[in-house]
Design an enzyme around this catalytic site. Structure first.
Site, PDB file in Angstrom:
ATOM      1  N   ASP A  36      -6.036   7.734  14.999  1.00 51.33           N
ATOM      2  CA  ASP A  36      -6.365   8.863  15.874  1.00 51.33           C
ATOM      3  C   ASP A  36      -5.873  10.191  15.288  1.00 51.33           C
ATOM      4  O   ASP A  36      -6.563  11.211  15.392  1.00 51.33           O
ATOM      5  CB  ASP A  36      -5.751   8.651  17.270  1.00 51.33           C
ATOM      6  CG  ASP A  36      -6.534   7.629  18.096  1.00 51.33           C
ATOM      7  OD1 ASP A  36      -7.610   7.180  17.637  1.00 51.33           O
ATOM      8  OD2 ASP A  36      -6.068   7.274  19.196  1.00 51.33           O
TER       9      ASP A  36
ATOM     10  N   HIS B 103      -3.697  -1.968   8.829  1.00 52.72           N
ATOM     11  CA  HIS B 103      -4.410  -3.064   9.484  1.00 52.72           C
ATOM     12  C   HIS B 103      -4.293  -3.061  11.012  1.00 52.72           C
ATOM     13  O   HIS B 103      -4.940  -3.864  11.666  1.00 52.72           O
ATOM     14  CB  HIS B 103      -3.913  -4.397   8.899  1.00 52.72           C
ATOM     15  CG  HIS B 103      -3.842  -4.376   7.390  1.00 52.72           C
ATOM     16  ND1 HIS B 103      -4.962  -4.189   6.604  1.00 52.72           N
ATOM     17  CD2 HIS B 103      -2.784  -4.447   6.513  1.00 52.72           C
ATOM     18  CE1 HIS B 103      -4.602  -4.185   5.321  1.00 52.72           C
ATOM     19  NE2 HIS B 103      -3.288  -4.334   5.245  1.00 52.72           N
TER      20      HIS B 103
ATOM     21  N   ARG C 183      -5.834  -8.669   5.951  1.00 44.05           N
ATOM     22  CA  ARG C 183      -5.804  -7.411   5.194  1.00 44.05           C
ATOM     23  C   ARG C 183      -7.199  -6.803   5.028  1.00 44.05           C
ATOM     24  O   ARG C 183      -7.361  -5.701   4.532  1.00 44.05           O
ATOM     25  CB  ARG C 183      -5.183  -7.627   3.813  1.00 44.05           C
ATOM     26  CG  ARG C 183      -3.702  -7.887   3.841  1.00 44.05           C
ATOM     27  CD  ARG C 183      -3.130  -7.909   2.434  1.00 44.05           C
ATOM     28  NE  ARG C 183      -1.932  -8.717   2.378  1.00 44.05           N
ATOM     29  CZ  ARG C 183      -0.690  -8.265   2.618  1.00 44.05           C
ATOM     30  NH1 ARG C 183      -0.481  -7.005   2.900  1.00 44.05           N
ATOM     31  NH2 ARG C 183       0.347  -9.078   2.556  1.00 44.05           N
TER      32      ARG C 183
ATOM     33  N   TYR D 251       1.908  -5.643  -6.751  1.00 40.59           N
ATOM     34  CA  TYR D 251       1.947  -4.175  -6.645  1.00 40.59           C
ATOM     35  C   TYR D 251       2.383  -3.465  -7.926  1.00 40.59           C
ATOM     36  O   TYR D 251       2.395  -2.236  -7.963  1.00 40.59           O
ATOM     37  CB  TYR D 251       2.872  -3.767  -5.480  1.00 40.59           C
ATOM     38  CG  TYR D 251       2.396  -4.299  -4.147  1.00 40.59           C
ATOM     39  CD1 TYR D 251       1.151  -3.926  -3.632  1.00 40.59           C
ATOM     40  CD2 TYR D 251       3.164  -5.190  -3.398  1.00 40.59           C
ATOM     41  CE1 TYR D 251       0.694  -4.428  -2.419  1.00 40.59           C
ATOM     42  CE2 TYR D 251       2.724  -5.687  -2.182  1.00 40.59           C
ATOM     43  CZ  TYR D 251       1.486  -5.304  -1.701  1.00 40.59           C
ATOM     44  OH  TYR D 251       1.036  -5.794  -0.492  1.00 40.59           O
TER      45      TYR D 251
ATOM     46  N   ASN E 235      -1.793   5.957   1.662  1.00 39.74           N
ATOM     47  CA  ASN E 235      -1.615   4.515   1.530  1.00 39.74           C
ATOM     48  C   ASN E 235      -0.722   4.100   2.703  1.00 39.74           C
ATOM     49  O   ASN E 235       0.489   4.243   2.643  1.00 39.74           O
ATOM     50  CB  ASN E 235      -0.945   4.133   0.206  1.00 39.74           C
ATOM     51  CG  ASN E 235      -0.829   2.625   0.055  1.00 39.74           C
ATOM     52  OD1 ASN E 235      -0.965   1.884   1.029  1.00 39.74           O
ATOM     53  ND2 ASN E 235      -0.571   2.164  -1.148  1.00 39.74           N
TER      54      ASN E 235
ATOM     55  N   GLU F 273      -8.315   6.923   1.569  1.00 48.65           N
ATOM     56  CA  GLU F 273      -7.465   5.759   1.836  1.00 48.65           C
ATOM     57  C   GLU F 273      -7.212   5.078   0.491  1.00 48.65           C
ATOM     58  O   GLU F 273      -8.157   4.834  -0.267  1.00 48.65           O
ATOM     59  CB  GLU F 273      -8.189   4.792   2.792  1.00 48.65           C
ATOM     60  CG  GLU F 273      -7.374   3.547   3.093  1.00 48.65           C
ATOM     61  CD  GLU F 273      -8.160   2.520   3.914  1.00 48.65           C
ATOM     62  OE1 GLU F 273      -9.284   2.832   4.388  1.00 48.65           O
ATOM     63  OE2 GLU F 273      -7.648   1.395   4.057  1.00 48.65           O
TER      64      GLU F 273
ATOM     65  N   SER G 169      -3.362  -2.701  -4.273  1.00 49.57           N
ATOM     66  CA  SER G 169      -4.011  -4.010  -4.416  1.00 49.57           C
ATOM     67  C   SER G 169      -5.428  -3.964  -3.841  1.00 49.57           C
ATOM     68  O   SER G 169      -5.778  -3.040  -3.094  1.00 49.57           O
ATOM     69  CB  SER G 169      -3.191  -5.077  -3.685  1.00 49.57           C
ATOM     70  OG  SER G 169      -3.180  -4.818  -2.289  1.00 49.57           O
TER      71      SER G 169
HETATM   72  C1  DQA Z   1      -1.051  -1.981   0.386  1.00 48.46           C
HETATM   73  C2  DQA Z   1      -1.812  -3.185   0.967  1.00 48.46           C
HETATM   74  C3  DQA Z   1      -1.297  -3.544   2.360  1.00 48.46           C
HETATM   75  O1  DQA Z   1      -1.990  -4.661   2.872  1.00 48.46           O
HETATM   76  C4  DQA Z   1       0.185  -3.884   2.308  1.00 48.46           C
HETATM   77  O2  DQA Z   1       0.672  -4.153   3.586  1.00 48.46           O
HETATM   78  C5  DQA Z   1       0.986  -2.843   1.606  1.00 48.46           C
HETATM   79  C6  DQA Z   1       0.447  -2.217   0.401  1.00 48.46           C
HETATM   80  C7  DQA Z   1      -1.486  -1.695  -1.069  1.00 48.46           C
HETATM   81  O3  DQA Z   1      -1.187  -0.601  -1.548  1.00 48.46           O
HETATM   82  O4  DQA Z   1      -2.079  -2.554  -1.727  1.00 48.46           O
HETATM   83  O5  DQA Z   1       2.114  -2.553   1.993  1.00 48.46           O
HETATM   84  O6  DQA Z   1      -1.365  -0.848   1.168  1.00 48.46           O
END
Ligand code: DQA
Length: 158
Positions: free
Chosen positions: A101, A94, A125, A37, A88, A112, A116
């Site tokens: 909703d 997930h 994921r 991250y 985010n 969105e 990563s």
């Molecule tokens: C995330 C990706 C998600 O799978 C993960 O649970 C996160 C960060 C990302 O910004 O890459 O907490 O949203």
């Protein structure tokens, strides 16, 4: 944040507000799994997003919570006051159908955003329950993603 604890700052007349929403564990950015991250803090990302948004006359209102219901409340707030949402959702991406909703009831662009590249990681994921109600997804560009998201919002708003 829980109900009543969050005081929005960007409520002035004529402001074009973008709700930037951050889900669970994003408050730990900078310390949390930096190889995935990055080392920027959430504050750094919010600053980059705010800076980029300002170029287009947009004002960012940021909410971070580790609780799904708080994110839902923030989207409800946005229904009356924001022109777009950048979200985010962290791991809620997930499985978070209540967030899905709430976003479905928002009338405006929804981006969105993930730091990563979620589709290239663990199989669980690869599912996003937010994607079906988002205008588009930005993933895998790290810190740049926050600027790209604001550029996308500005373009979508015209
Ligand atoms: C995330 C990706 C998600 O799978 C993960 O649970 C996160 C960060 C990302 O910004 O890459 O907490 O949203």
């Amino acid at each position: 944040m829980s109900d009543g604890e969050w005081t929005p700052v960007s409520t002035g007349e004529g402001l074009r507000v973008v709700l930037l929403l951050s889900g669970p564990n994003l408050n730990l950015l900078g310390e949390r799994e930096p190889a995935i991250y990055g080392t920027d803090t959430l504050e750094d990302h919010v600053e980059a997003a705010t800076d980029e948004a300002a170029k287009y006359g947009l004002t960012v209102e940021h909410v971070q919570s580790n609780h799904e219901g708080d994110l839902v409340d923030a989207v409800h707030w946005a229904r009356e006051r924001a022109v777009a949402i950048v979200v985010n959702p962290g791991a809620i991406t997930h499985y978070g159908w209540s967030l899905h909703d709430a976003l479905a009831a928002f009338d405006g662009p929804i981006v969105e955003l993930h730091l990563s590249n979620t589709t290239g990681r663990e199989p669980w994921r690869r599912t996003s329950v937010v994607a079906p109600v988002a205008t588009g997804t930005i993933a895998g560009f790290g810190r740049l993603g926050y600027r790209l998201a604001m550029e996308a919002v500005a373009d979508l708003l015209g």
